[in-house]
Design an enzyme around this catalytic site. Structure first.
Site, PDB file in Angstrom:
ATOM      1  N   GLU A 155      34.208  -4.205  89.792  1.00  0.00           N
ATOM      2  CA  GLU A 155      34.240  -3.655  91.148  1.00  0.00           C
ATOM      3  C   GLU A 155      34.980  -2.317  91.139  1.00  0.00           C
ATOM      4  O   GLU A 155      34.569  -1.337  91.775  1.00  0.00           O
ATOM      5  CB  GLU A 155      34.934  -4.629  92.096  1.00  0.00           C
ATOM      6  CG  GLU A 155      34.172  -5.945  92.245  1.00  0.00           C
ATOM      7  CD  GLU A 155      35.007  -6.994  92.962  1.00  0.00           C
ATOM      8  OE1 GLU A 155      34.803  -7.194  94.154  1.00  0.00           O
ATOM      9  OE2 GLU A 155      35.881  -7.617  92.316  1.00  0.00           O
ATOM     10  N   TYR A 171      39.455  36.184  89.353  1.00  0.00           N
ATOM     11  CA  TYR A 171      40.386  35.109  89.700  1.00  0.00           C
ATOM     12  C   TYR A 171      40.712  35.124  91.181  1.00  0.00           C
ATOM     13  O   TYR A 171      40.984  36.168  91.768  1.00  0.00           O
ATOM     14  CB  TYR A 171      41.687  35.232  88.895  1.00  0.00           C
ATOM     15  CG  TYR A 171      42.646  34.102  89.217  1.00  0.00           C
ATOM     16  CD1 TYR A 171      42.526  32.868  88.585  1.00  0.00           C
ATOM     17  CD2 TYR A 171      43.642  34.258  90.182  1.00  0.00           C
ATOM     18  CE1 TYR A 171      43.365  31.810  88.903  1.00  0.00           C
ATOM     19  CE2 TYR A 171      44.490  33.205  90.505  1.00  0.00           C
ATOM     20  CZ  TYR A 171      44.340  31.979  89.867  1.00  0.00           C
ATOM     21  OH  TYR A 171      45.168  30.944  90.183  1.00  0.00           O
ATOM     22  N   SER A 188      42.199 -15.550  93.297  1.00  0.00           N
ATOM     23  CA  SER A 188      42.531 -15.254  94.690  1.00  0.00           C
ATOM     24  C   SER A 188      43.851 -15.944  95.012  1.00  0.00           C
ATOM     25  O   SER A 188      44.126 -17.031  94.522  1.00  0.00           O
ATOM     26  CB  SER A 188      41.427 -15.780  95.607  1.00  0.00           C
ATOM     27  OG  SER A 188      41.949 -16.046  96.894  1.00  0.00           O
ATOM     28  N   GLN A 200      43.260  27.564  91.375  1.00  0.00           N
ATOM     29  CA  GLN A 200      44.391  26.740  90.948  1.00  0.00           C
ATOM     30  C   GLN A 200      44.130  25.249  91.213  1.00  0.00           C
ATOM     31  O   GLN A 200      44.647  24.391  90.506  1.00  0.00           O
ATOM     32  CB  GLN A 200      45.654  27.194  91.695  1.00  0.00           C
ATOM     33  CG  GLN A 200      46.888  26.359  91.417  1.00  0.00           C
ATOM     34  CD  GLN A 200      48.158  27.081  91.813  1.00  0.00           C
ATOM     35  OE1 GLN A 200      48.612  27.971  91.092  1.00  0.00           O
ATOM     36  NE2 GLN A 200      48.725  26.735  92.952  1.00  0.00           N
ATOM     37  N   ASN A 224      37.374 -13.545  90.104  1.00  0.00           N
ATOM     38  CA  ASN A 224      36.832 -12.296  90.638  1.00  0.00           C
ATOM     39  C   ASN A 224      36.619 -11.228  89.566  1.00  0.00           C
ATOM     40  O   ASN A 224      37.453 -11.061  88.683  1.00  0.00           O
ATOM     41  CB  ASN A 224      37.764 -11.739  91.720  1.00  0.00           C
ATOM     42  CG  ASN A 224      37.856 -12.661  92.926  1.00  0.00           C
ATOM     43  OD1 ASN A 224      36.911 -13.394  93.212  1.00  0.00           O
ATOM     44  ND2 ASN A 224      38.976 -12.639  93.603  1.00  0.00           N
ATOM     45  N   THR A 246      13.442  -6.195  89.505  1.00  0.00           N
ATOM     46  CA  THR A 246      13.265  -4.890  90.151  1.00  0.00           C
ATOM     47  C   THR A 246      13.323  -5.160  91.644  1.00  0.00           C
ATOM     48  O   THR A 246      12.909  -6.239  92.093  1.00  0.00           O
ATOM     49  CB  THR A 246      11.914  -4.227  89.791  1.00  0.00           C
ATOM     50  OG1 THR A 246      10.860  -5.095  90.196  1.00  0.00           O
ATOM     51  CG2 THR A 246      11.788  -3.950  88.303  1.00  0.00           C
ATOM     52  N   HIS A 247      13.864  -4.257  92.407  1.00  0.00           N
ATOM     53  CA  HIS A 247      14.073  -4.461  93.846  1.00  0.00           C
ATOM     54  C   HIS A 247      14.882  -5.723  94.131  1.00  0.00           C
ATOM     55  O   HIS A 247      14.738  -6.332  95.190  1.00  0.00           O
ATOM     56  CB  HIS A 247      12.742  -4.554  94.598  1.00  0.00           C
ATOM     57  CG  HIS A 247      11.788  -3.445  94.325  1.00  0.00           C
ATOM     58  ND1 HIS A 247      11.759  -2.282  95.079  1.00  0.00           N
ATOM     59  CD2 HIS A 247      10.858  -3.288  93.357  1.00  0.00           C
ATOM     60  CE1 HIS A 247      10.827  -1.484  94.594  1.00  0.00           C
ATOM     61  NE2 HIS A 247      10.278  -2.058  93.543  1.00  0.00           N
ATOM     62  N   LYS A 277      38.384 -19.168  92.855  1.00  0.00           N
ATOM     63  CA  LYS A 277      37.827 -17.838  92.615  1.00  0.00           C
ATOM     64  C   LYS A 277      38.086 -17.302  91.207  1.00  0.00           C
ATOM     65  O   LYS A 277      39.129 -17.559  90.617  1.00  0.00           O
ATOM     66  CB  LYS A 277      38.390 -16.831  93.635  1.00  0.00           C
ATOM     67  CG  LYS A 277      38.030 -17.100  95.071  1.00  0.00           C
ATOM     68  CD  LYS A 277      36.532 -16.971  95.383  1.00  0.00           C
ATOM     69  CE  LYS A 277      36.066 -15.550  95.377  1.00  0.00           C
ATOM     70  NZ  LYS A 277      36.627 -14.785  96.485  1.00  0.00           N
ATOM     71  N   SER A 305      52.193  25.193  91.275  1.00  0.00           N
ATOM     72  CA  SER A 305      51.272  24.248  90.652  1.00  0.00           C
ATOM     73  C   SER A 305      51.922  23.433  89.547  1.00  0.00           C
ATOM     74  O   SER A 305      51.268  22.578  88.947  1.00  0.00           O
ATOM     75  CB  SER A 305      50.046  24.991  90.112  1.00  0.00           C
ATOM     76  OG  SER A 305      50.444  26.005  89.214  1.00  0.00           O
ATOM     77  N   ASN A 359      45.908  34.980  84.404  1.00  0.00           N
ATOM     78  CA  ASN A 359      44.497  34.667  84.681  1.00  0.00           C
ATOM     79  C   ASN A 359      43.725  34.318  83.406  1.00  0.00           C
ATOM     80  O   ASN A 359      42.976  33.347  83.379  1.00  0.00           O
ATOM     81  CB  ASN A 359      43.823  35.838  85.399  1.00  0.00           C
ATOM     82  CG  ASN A 359      44.457  36.114  86.753  1.00  0.00           C
ATOM     83  OD1 ASN A 359      45.309  35.342  87.203  1.00  0.00           O
ATOM     84  ND2 ASN A 359      44.072  37.201  87.409  1.00  0.00           N
TER      85      ASN A 359
HETATM   86  N1  ARG Z   1      48.945  28.616  88.408  1.00  0.00           N
HETATM   87  C1  ARG Z   1      47.832  29.474  88.397  1.00  0.00           C
HETATM   88  C2  ARG Z   1      46.537  28.669  88.328  1.00  0.00           C
HETATM   89  O1  ARG Z   1      46.595  27.567  87.946  1.00  0.00           O
HETATM   90  C3  ARG Z   1      47.905  30.390  87.218  1.00  0.00           C
HETATM   91  C4  ARG Z   1      47.192  31.684  87.441  1.00  0.00           C
HETATM   92  C5  ARG Z   1      47.934  32.475  88.442  1.00  0.00           C
HETATM   93  N2  ARG Z   1      47.355  33.754  88.583  1.00  0.00           N
HETATM   94  C6  ARG Z   1      47.661  34.553  89.627  1.00  0.00           C
HETATM   95  N3  ARG Z   1      47.054  35.692  89.683  1.00  0.00           N
HETATM   96  N4  ARG Z   1      48.530  34.196  90.532  1.00  0.00           N
HETATM   97  O2  ARG Z   1      45.477  29.134  88.684  1.00  0.00           O
END
Ligand code: ARG
Length: 453
Positions: free
Chosen positions: A286, A313, A273, A318, A281, A151-152, A279, A20, A106
């Protein structure tokens, strides 16, 4: 980190999926903060000598300095927590291995993420406040401009331009309340929960709470490590903010369009444009509309992730950061542009006036009949007939002959003759929260007080 019980390392494809760091490296300031608080906690619990604690704290400061200089870029670590720990080893050697005593990734990641959310909520609140202030100051400038209220999608009753702008400022006040309430639920401390069942080290969680500035302590370790309600809260608050920006966007896209032309976008906030030179825009508005689809998607993705999970957990969690960071980035990118475009918007009074249609005074006529003792339902019917006669003849309701309108109701010709100006019509709706000058000024004052200026 957990290699001890495995024969081989993870396969590359699994490692790529599992990592991650490309997303969560942004948590490093919170991870360092949380770790420094943890040093104090395990020092007090007798795990560290004060010399070791000093070494670890100084080491974490050096790690922070390296990360501030870009040490996370290109790092191969699994996640931000292992990155910080590896760098700490590089700074202080083997004693770094004592930091993770009694702590789990965790409770660590839940703590980091809550700290990050607190800053994010504050940053979004600042931007929402600025946009609201901008709308209010434009509303002051547009106090005496009258245009059709719809309205509408149909011309309904005349309103002040300032009144309409305030209809987009009030929701932002509610957004700010929602952010405040969200903040209080986010500010609960998970650290000290261990992996799921509490920490094996007798840390003083009250001490950690104070160091990190949380307002309370999560009450159950299994819940604390698996709870992402606070992320959903933040995402909902952000989705509401972006939904409000989207509705404002929808308004301005329409009003700046060729058919309405009620407002003109400044050069710096409009785009042209490549093909059609004429134009101008409203891309800002948007994109504001479209960005709200994205934050909503982020919210739905998180809720869908959470709904199938048992307590505690699970690695599914993650993915929370992907959607949280996306939504916060999206909102913080969009709001300043919307604010700038609103601040530099110029109303076009002539176009507003040209869109006012006498038929919009039909309610005033019905109210006039009511004053003469006609029950509203009947009054509505009489005026409806007048509108139909006008429509059949292809003329405005105030151009129907006195004879014809007298036939509908004897009081009608007199009422038509005394309808007065558009201003008079707007002033007739002077209830609190209405579009009369006094009501709008009161709203402006309330909002200015609320927004602090
Ligand atoms: N990278 C993990 C997350 O964002 C950290 C926690 C990982 N915990 C585990 N038991 N592998 O959730």
């Amino acid at each position: 980190m957990w290699g001890g019980r495995f024969g081989t390392g993870p396969e590359a494809a699994f490692q790529q999926l599992n990592r991650s760091l490309p997303v969560d490296w942004r948590l490093w300031p919170q991870d360092v903060r949380g770790s420094k608080a943890w040093v104090q906690a395990i020092l007090r619990a007798g795990v560290l000598t004060s010399k070791e604690a000093t070494t670890l704290t100084a080491g974490l400061d050096q790690v922070a300095a390296r990360l501030a200089n870009g040490a996370a870029t290109g790092a191969a670590d699994e996640d931000v927590h292992t990155l910080v720990e590896r760098l700490l080893y590089e700074e202080v050697g083997a004693v770094a291995g004592k930091l993770h005593t009694g702590r789990s990734r965790n409770d660590q990641v839940a703590t980091d993420l809550r700290l990050w959310c607190l800053d994010a909520v504050d940053a979004v609140d600042r931007e929402v406040t600025e946009l609201a202030k901008t709308l209010v100051s434009q509303a002051r400038g547009g106090l005496d401009l009258i245009l059709p209220g719809y309205t509408h999608g149909q011309r309904a009753q005349p309103v002040r331009w300032g009144f309409l702008l305030l209809a987009h400022a009030w929701p932002l006040i509610r957004d700010r309340q929602r952010l405040r309430e969200t903040r209080s639920r986010v500010a609960q401390l998970p650290l000290g929960s261990g992996a799921l069942a509490g920490s094996g080290i007798p840390v003083d969680r009250e001490q950690i709470r104070q160091i990190l500035g949380f307002s309370g302590i999560c009450g159950n370790a299994l819940d604390a490590t698996g709870d992402r309600d606070f992320v959903a809260d933040v995402l909902f608050a952000l989705t509401m903010v972006s939904t409000h920006a989207s509705r404002l966007g929808a308004e301005i896209v329409t009003f700046s369009g060729s058919e309405y032309g009620f407002v003109r976008l400044a050069d710096g906030f409009a785009s042209g444009s490549s093909l059609m030179p004429q134009k101008r825009n409203p891309d800002v508005f948007e994109l504001a509309r479209a960005k709200s689809a994205r934050t909503l998607g982020d919210l739905v993705a998180l809720l869908t992730t959470l709904k199938g999970l048992p307590a505690g957990y699970n690695k599914d969690l993650q993915e929370d950061k992907v959607v949280l960071f996306d939504a916060v980035d999206t909102v913080l990118l969009m709001l300043p542009a919307v604010r700038g475009a609103v601040a530099t918007l110029t109303p076009v009074p002539a176009r507003m006036r040209a869109a006012l249609d006498v038929a919009m005074l039909a309610t005033d006529l019905a109210d006039g009949l009511v004053k003469k003792g006609v029950p509203f339902r009947e009054a509505h019917h009489h005026v409806g007939r007048l509108v139909r006669v006008a429509e059949e003849k292809g003329i405005a309701i105030d151009k129907v002959s006195a004879n014809a309108s007298r036939n509908i109701h004897p009081a009608l010709p007199g009422l038509v003759a005394t309808l007065g100006s558009w201003e008079d019509s707007v002033e007739r709706r002077s209830t609190a929260g209405g579009s009369s000058r006094k009501s709008v000024l009161e709203q402006i004052q309330t909002l200015e007080r609320e927004l602090g200026r």
